[in-house]
Write an enzyme that holds these catalytic residues in place. Structure first.
Site, PDB file in Angstrom:
ATOM      1  N   LYS A  89       0.860  -1.186   0.000  1.00 27.83           N
ATOM      2  CA  LYS A  89       0.000   0.000   0.000  1.00 27.83           C
ATOM      3  C   LYS A  89       0.890   1.228   0.000  1.00 27.83           C
ATOM      4  CE  LYS A  89      -3.890  -2.265   0.403  1.00 27.83           C
ATOM      5  NZ  LYS A  89      -5.108  -2.200  -0.375  1.00 27.83           N
TER       6      LYS A  89
ATOM      7  N   LYS B 148       2.122  -9.079  -1.964  1.00 25.25           N
ATOM      8  CA  LYS B 148       1.487  -9.010  -3.272  1.00 25.25           C
ATOM      9  C   LYS B 148       1.258  -7.596  -3.780  1.00 25.25           C
ATOM     10  CE  LYS B 148      -3.018  -9.719  -3.563  1.00 25.25           C
ATOM     11  NZ  LYS B 148      -3.545  -8.344  -3.507  1.00 25.25           N
TER      12      LYS B 148
ATOM     13  N   HIS C  81      -7.517 -13.024  -7.513  1.00 25.93           N
ATOM     14  CA  HIS C  81      -8.143 -11.877  -6.822  1.00 25.93           C
ATOM     15  C   HIS C  81      -9.520 -11.714  -7.444  1.00 25.93           C
ATOM     16  CE1 HIS C  81      -8.963  -7.890  -5.296  1.00 25.93           C
ATOM     17  NE2 HIS C  81      -7.864  -7.954  -4.552  1.00 25.93           N
TER      18      HIS C  81
ATOM     19  N   LYS D 280     -13.209  -5.660   6.315  1.00 26.81           N
ATOM     20  CA  LYS D 280     -13.957  -4.537   5.739  1.00 26.81           C
ATOM     21  C   LYS D 280     -14.946  -4.936   4.632  1.00 26.81           C
ATOM     22  CE  LYS D 280     -10.709  -3.201   2.048  1.00 26.81           C
ATOM     23  NZ  LYS D 280      -9.692  -2.280   1.574  1.00 26.81           N
TER      24      LYS D 280
ATOM     25  N   ASP E  84      -1.206  -4.931  -5.542  1.00 21.54           N
ATOM     26  CA  ASP E  84      -2.646  -4.736  -5.409  1.00 21.54           C
ATOM     27  C   ASP E  84      -3.319  -4.961  -6.767  1.00 21.54           C
ATOM     28  OD1 ASP E  84      -4.931  -4.311  -3.934  1.00 21.54           O
ATOM     29  OD2 ASP E  84      -3.995  -2.732  -2.760  1.00 21.54           O
ATOM     30  N   GLU E  85      -4.638  -5.115  -6.740  1.00 21.72           N
ATOM     31  CA  GLU E  85      -5.332  -5.554  -7.954  1.00 21.72           C
ATOM     32  C   GLU E  85      -5.329  -4.537  -9.094  1.00 21.72           C
ATOM     33  OE1 GLU E  85      -6.756  -4.937  -5.056  1.00 21.72           O
ATOM     34  OE2 GLU E  85      -8.232  -3.368  -5.460  1.00 21.72           O
TER      35      GLU E  85
END
Ligand code: CAP
Ligand code: MG
Length: 413
Positions: free
Chosen positions: A154, A180, A270, A310, A182-183
């Site tokens: 992030k 990983k 994902h 979340k 992120d998408e």
């Protein structure tokens, strides 16, 4: 449907062992009977249309018509049996066009949800399934008794390849196993794919030497299929072990082709976007069905939800999906579930109580948002897993583990 000569209703019929059975939740439009609408769904998804064609004879009907074999008027759950001859083997696209195609658009259904599908062994075993699967991935890490600790870089986009590698080093060094992309991060101006692969694998090798443990970086190759394959081959060339595909945006045709390349890389699924069709409990396709199709096509690990984090996903549903992924499914290998989204150290005991140890637990904000930064954030996560494995309450463990204490003070109070 009164002009219909042949009926699709066969309540209580014992299904043929080679049939595909679909479980639908059907909500008819006002004033329409559930039986009639169920029959229309069976017709439209097999040999029928809005009226009976004169070209449809009894021979074709008996061989290929789907049959409504049970109706529950309280829950509106309807089981439909599809003869296996309706399906081309190894073709998920055709499966979807048949069972999950026109039926969702019919005016006579107010809403329709494909809840579950049972496949016969013959159909299942036509697919490759995962190359590594749950056990293969565990073997790469040499971790068998605890959850695999994952971390998403992030911010999800914005870091340069060098910065990504620098952050990855700190996190790996402090106990994380898998990191990983992120998408939404692919090959961007500020973070070119090949450069990222090079830089990250360099530090992965360094950290592996220093720690004596195996580490994995999941590179996101989501892109048009020819490009995705090129990028995956680059990952392989540089010594990578895993790639990520956004399964909904890539689509089944691409995933299937990708899997059949047998690149020797773990495929991380994902599911960004799945809620467009899985979230509404009356309409769409359930996550369980999506998970079944993805196991057929051959992802090795798949996002399935956290319950406590979340993202939306009810406890019973997430447990059931995880059990399916780990359980028997023809001859195909089990898939490793991934719990991700809104996780931080304080949530680890709750999550493991619900979902157990046989999974990857991913932390993005829950590592990089730690008050002291990503390194201490990774340490806090490791300590939380350690405490939970030893059955020690986090608050207790935090007395002697300051990173965990800082995390709990920050997120729990
Ligand atoms: C998690 C995540 C994942 C979601 C996907 C995100 O980050 O990277 O994409 O977990 O949801 O961007 O939200 P945080 P799911 O740890 O910072 O929340 O696994 O349910 O498909
Ligand atoms: Mg993400």
């Amino acid at each position: 449907m009164d002009f219909y000569k042949f009926s699709h209703l066969a309540i209580d019929k014992k299904p043929n062992k080679d049939s595909i059975i679909a479980l639908f939740k059907i909500t008819p439009q006002k004033g329409l009977k559930l039986e009639k609408v169920a029959e229309a769904v069976a017709a439209e998804s097999s040999v029928g249309t809005w009226t009976q064609p004169k070209t449809l004879n009894k021979r074709i009907f008996d061989k290929l018509a789907a049959k409504v074999i049970s109706i529950n008027k309280k829950t509106n759950l309807v089981k439909i049996e599809y003869p296996i001859e309706l399906f081309e083997r190894k073709n998920i696209c055709q499966f979807l066009s048949t069972i999950a195609g026109n039926v969702f658009s019919m005016k006579i259904v107010k809403s329709l949800r494909l809840e579950d599908v049972e496949f016969p062994e013959k159909y299942i075993n036509g697919f490759l399934g995962p190359c590594f699967g749950l056990e293969g991935v565990r073997k790469i890490f040499g971790i068998y008794d605890r959850p695999i600790i994952g971390c998403i870089i992030k911010p999800k986009v914005g870091l340069s390849p060098q910065k990504t590698a620098e952050v990855a080093y700190k996190i790996w060094k402090n106990g994380v196993d898998l990191i990983k992309d992120d998408e939404t991060l692919t090959d961007m101006k500020f973070c070119k794919f090949e450069k990222r692969v090079k830089e990250v694998i360099k530090v992965r090798k360094k950290v592996e030497k220093e720690t004596g443990t195996r580490k994995v970086f999941v590179f996101n190759v989501t892109s048009p299929i020819d490009e995705a394959i090129k990028r995956a081959k680059l990952v392989k060339k540089y010594g990578g072990r895993c790639v990520m595909v956004d399964v909904v945006s890539m689509g089944f045709s691409a995933l299937d082709y990708f899997r059949r390349q047998n690149l020797g890389l773990i495929i991380h699924g994902h599911r960004a976007g799945h809620s467009a069709f899985t979230r509404n409990k009356n309409h769409g396709i359930s996550m369980l069905v999506l998970a079944k199709l993805l196991r057929l096509v051959g992802v090795d690990q798949l996002h399935t939800g956290t319950v406590v984090g979340k993202m939306e996903g009810k406890k019973e549903e997430v447990i059931r999906i995880n059990e399916f992924l780990r359980g028997k499914f023809g001859k195909l290998k089990p898939v490793l579930p991934i719990a991700s989204g809104g996780m931080h150290p304080g949530l680890v005991p709750k999550l493991m109580k619900i979902l157990g140890r046989g999974l990857v637990i991913n932390f993005g904000g829950g590592i990089h948002g730690h008050p002291k930064g990503s390194g201490p954030g990774a340490k806090a996560v490791y300590q939380a897993i350690e405490a939970t494995m030893k059955k020690i309450p986090l608050k207790e463990y935090a007395k002697a583990h300051k990173e965990l204490k800082e995390a709990l003070d920050y997120w729990e109070n």
